[in-house]
Every structure is written in structure tokens, then in C-alpha cells.
Design an enzyme around this catalytic site. Structure first.
Site, PDB file in Angstrom:
ATOM      1  N   GLY A 126     -13.989  27.321  78.509  1.00 25.89           N
ATOM      2  CA  GLY A 126     -14.939  26.320  78.964  1.00 25.89           C
ATOM      3  C   GLY A 126     -16.289  26.890  79.344  1.00 25.89           C
ATOM      4  N   ASN A 141     -14.506  19.455  89.530  1.00 21.52           N
ATOM      5  CA  ASN A 141     -13.358  20.344  89.631  1.00 21.52           C
ATOM      6  C   ASN A 141     -12.875  20.564  91.056  1.00 21.52           C
ATOM      7  OD1 ASN A 141     -16.028  21.710  89.520  1.00 21.52           O
ATOM      8  ND2 ASN A 141     -14.844  23.510  90.124  1.00 21.52           N
ATOM      9  N   CYS A 169     -13.288  29.882  90.552  1.00 18.73           N
ATOM     10  CA  CYS A 169     -14.362  30.766  90.110  1.00 18.73           C
ATOM     11  C   CYS A 169     -15.189  31.299  91.274  1.00 18.73           C
ATOM     12  CB  CYS A 169     -15.263  30.036  89.119  1.00 18.73           C
ATOM     13  SG  CYS A 169     -14.369  29.473  87.660  1.00 18.73           S
ATOM     14  N   GLY A 205      -8.362  25.229  77.224  1.00 17.18           N
ATOM     15  CA  GLY A 205      -6.937  25.086  76.963  1.00 17.18           C
ATOM     16  C   GLY A 205      -6.052  25.222  78.184  1.00 17.18           C
TER      17      GLY A 205
END
EC number: 2.8.1.7
Length: 394
Positions: free
Chosen positions: A72, A152, A326, A201
Site C-alpha cells: 500500500g 486506519n 507504522c 494484501g
């Protein structure tokens, strides 16, 4: 409860057994390079074509509008940097929001150093982009609007269709980071006026290291990785056939099970939210109560440090997070929570729990019961909470 309870599916997901089984032959049996011309290579090429079709069908795209990437973040970088390069003669202004993933925000910061101007549109207290502010920000030199499909961290789903409509009415391209939404909620690139879309994915029970870039026909952006002629000369590099097969199978499963899976996750999500809000005092639900991802719960507990809460949950066998994976290791509060108006001291006490259809009511109840004990324990050691209770009792 002795077993591990995994509630961090926004960070990554377990690869489905069916996905793994579909991938395995392409490591050691059908190992050919799909770009070769001999017949053995055609088996790999057929597998890639099948996966591309499955991904396209999930978002109602054309097969030749789907490009495979390394993830992504690469897709986000490609969308922004390649658009900036291709359309710089028209203008150097890009619009995004204050709550985007860092793959977008850091790329925007990079482009600012290259002479581009970025407008960061604000969101409301639930994390929804302010459409009037977004439309007002459009200028004659605006070349791209990039707004995520769903956040997110807090799970809020954006009014993507309206954002795309506004962009197209002004002749501006629209990109959406759909990494968290892809395969979890319905996406139709035509109905939603999407020109480019990023997906990954490993957020849909597929493998890590494989992503998707949707580029609508007619969008004139060039290669991001230069080299060979793979991916119709737009993304060089030998194709990751096992990864592509994996994301294709995961996309197929996601499409076929979305309604049933979402219904179960929403039931678990709402049960978790209701118990936390009614049984633990001084807590706030972050994100829109209804327009949110089926599996997302994000809350802030006052007078709590999120890191201590995560350590104690881990000791109880519960995997959770305080925000984006992240930014793990950062001591700064979430930029998303600050953007929706939370002060630092409350944002520091955030907890993100993201479910899957594999979770059970029993697991959810165990987590809430443990969480109640953890919050009570941490607050008992907090001088700020002690002062607060004294003031309340006066």
C-alpha cells in the site's frame, strides 16, 4: 483465557489457509517467470491474470486497470509522485487531509520540498473530511485530491463518492488510499468517481509484500519504478507471482464473504463498544459511531498512558495497539486524534482494537473484563486521577 486473543487486524491479518494453499505451488513447482515466452511461463501468467481479474471484480474495475505493487505504501507513493510529475505543467497544488496515513503525509512533505503546495483539509470531531472546506480549497492549479476511504486508526469512513464528484466537477484527479477499506466495505470505482486507488494484501488475509494500484484508463501517470516492461510498462520488476496469487485469492474470498463477515464483525464491535462505554468511566469513543469500519473500535481513557495499557493487555494474552502500526515506538500522540480535537493528555490514553470474524463474544467479554481491571490499576497509580477524584468529591 489461556489462548492468544488477536485484536490488531488493522495492523495485519492472518493469512487464510485457502490463500496459502493457492500460493504454495508458485514457490517451487510453477516457478516460471510470467514474462518469459516459453509454455512453462504461461502457467504463471494465467495465475497472474486470474488474480488481476479477482482484484478488479472486488472494486468493479477493468482488469487492465489493475497494477500489482510491493504494498500500500508503494501504491500511495506512486499515485502522488507520478501525478505530480505528469501534471506539473498544469499546476503544483495537491489537496489531502490532516488524518491521512503517513505514506500519504510523508510523500506530501517530500513533494513540498520539490516545490509543490499541499493543502491539508481539516476533519470534524468524528474524523470526517469537511466537504465545504475541501471544495473551497480547489484552485485552478489543483491537480490531485487524495483522501483515504476509511481511517486506519479511528475507522471513520469518508464520503468518498461526494469527494470524487467534487473533484471531477472541477477537473481534478481523485486518489483514495483504500488500504483499510479494501475487501471490508463495498467499493465501486465508477460509482465513487475514483481515478486511482491503493490497496494491500495483508489487510485482507492475504500475504505481506503485495499491493494494488488501480489507475483508471485515461489517467496519464507514468512509471514509478523504472526498468523492464512488466505491468504494461508502468511498474518494472519481476512479478511476485506467489504474492499476486495470494492477494487474488484473498480478494475473491473477501468479495464472496463480505456481507456475512461484516455483519458478524459489526455485532462484535458494537458489543465491545457498548460494554466499554457503559462499564468503564471517563472514556471516549473516537470516530463516527455508525460510519465506521465493521471491525474498528478506538477509545481514549482519561488519566491513562496507552503504552502501559498495551503492556498489561499483552500480559493477559491480548494483542492490541494504540494507533497505526507504522508509528509504533513513537512517544508522540496520534496525529489523527489531535486532528479530531483531542488534547494531548487524552490522546495519549488511546486504544485501538480491530476485530476479525474469527473472534468470539467470549473473547470480547474477556478483553473487557481484563481492561476494566487494567484501567482501575493504572488509575490507582495516577496522581492526576487522584486529584480529579478529590475535586469530584468536593
Amino acid at each position: 483465557m489461556s489462548k492468544l486473543i488477536y485484536l490488531d487486524n488493522a495492523a495485519t491479518t492472518q493469512v487464510y489457509p485457502e490463500v496459502l494453499q493457492e500460493m504454495l505451488p508458485y514457490f517451487s513447482e510453477v516457478y516460471s517467470n510470467p514474462s518469459a515466452i516459453y509454455s512453462f511461463a504461461s502457467e504463471s501468467k494465467k495465475a497472474v491474470d486470474k488474480a488481476r481479474t479477482s482484484v478488479a471484480e472486488l472494486i468493479n474495475a477493468k482488469t487492465d486497470e489493475i497494477y500489482f505493487t510491493g504494498g500500500g505504501s508503494e501504491s500511495d507513493n506512486w499515485a502522488l509522485k507520478a501525478t505530480a510529475d505528469a501534471y506539473a505543467s498544469k499546476g503544483k497544488h495537491i489537496i489531502t487531509s490532516t488524518i491521512e496515513h503517513h505514506a500519504i503525509l510523508h510523500t506530501c512533505a517530500y513533494l513540498e520540498k520539490k516545490g509543490f503546495e499541499i493543502t491539508y483539509v481539516n476533519v470534524d470531531e468524528n474524523g470526517k473530511v469537511k466537504l465545504d472546506e475541501l471544495e473551497a480549497a480547489i484552485r485552478p492549479d489543483t491537480i490531485l485530491i487524495s483522501i483515504m476511504t476509511a481511517n486506519n486508526e479511528i475507522g471513520t469512513i469518508q464520503p468518498v463518492r461526494e469527494i470524487g464528484r467534487i473533484a471531477h466537477e472541477h477537473g481534478v484527479l481523485f486518489h483514495t488510499d483504500a488500504v483499510q477499506a479494501f475487501g471490508h466495505i463495498p467499493i465501486d470505482v465508477d460509482e465513487m468517481n475514483i481515478d486511482m486507488l491503493s490497496a494491500s494484501g495483508h489487510k485482507i488475509n492475504g500475504p505481506k509484500g503485495i499491493g494494488v494500484m488501480y489507475i483508471r484508463k485515461g489517467v496519464k501517470i507514468l512509471s514509478f519504478i523504472h526498468g523492464g516492461a512488466q505491468e504494461r510498462k508502468r511498474r518494472a520488476g519481476t512479478l511476485n507471482v506467489p504474492g499476486i496469487v495470494g492477494i487474488g485469492k484473498a480478494a475473491e474470498i473477501a468479495k464472496n464473504t463480505m456481507a456475512e463477515r461484516s455483519a458478524k464483525e459489526i455485532s462484535l464491535r458494537d458489543h465491545l463498544i457498548d460494554r466499554i462505554l457503559t462499564e468503564i468511566p471517563y472514556v471516549r469513543l473516537n470516530g463516527d459511531r455508525h460510519d465506521r469500519l465493521p471491525n474498528n473500535v478506538n477509545v481514549c481513557f482519561r488519566y491513562i498512558e496507552g503504552e502501559s495499557m498495551l503492556i498489561l493487555l499483552d500480559q493477559a494474552g491480548v494483542c492490541a495497539s494504540s494507533g497505526s502500526a507504522c508509528t509504533s515506538g513513537s512517544l508522540d500522540p496520534s496525529h489523527v486524534l489531535l486532528a479530531i480535537g483531542l488534547p494531548h493528555e487524552i490522546a495519549h490514553g488511546s486504544l485501538r482494537l480491530t476485530l476479525s470474524e474469527k473472534n468470539t463474544v467470549e473473547e470480547i467479554d474477556f478483553v473487557v473484563d481484563e481492561l476494566k481491571k487494567i484501567i482501575e490499576r493504572l488509575r490507582s497509580m495516577s496522581p492526576l486521577y487522584e486529584d480529579f477524584v478529590k475535586k469530584q468529591n468536593k
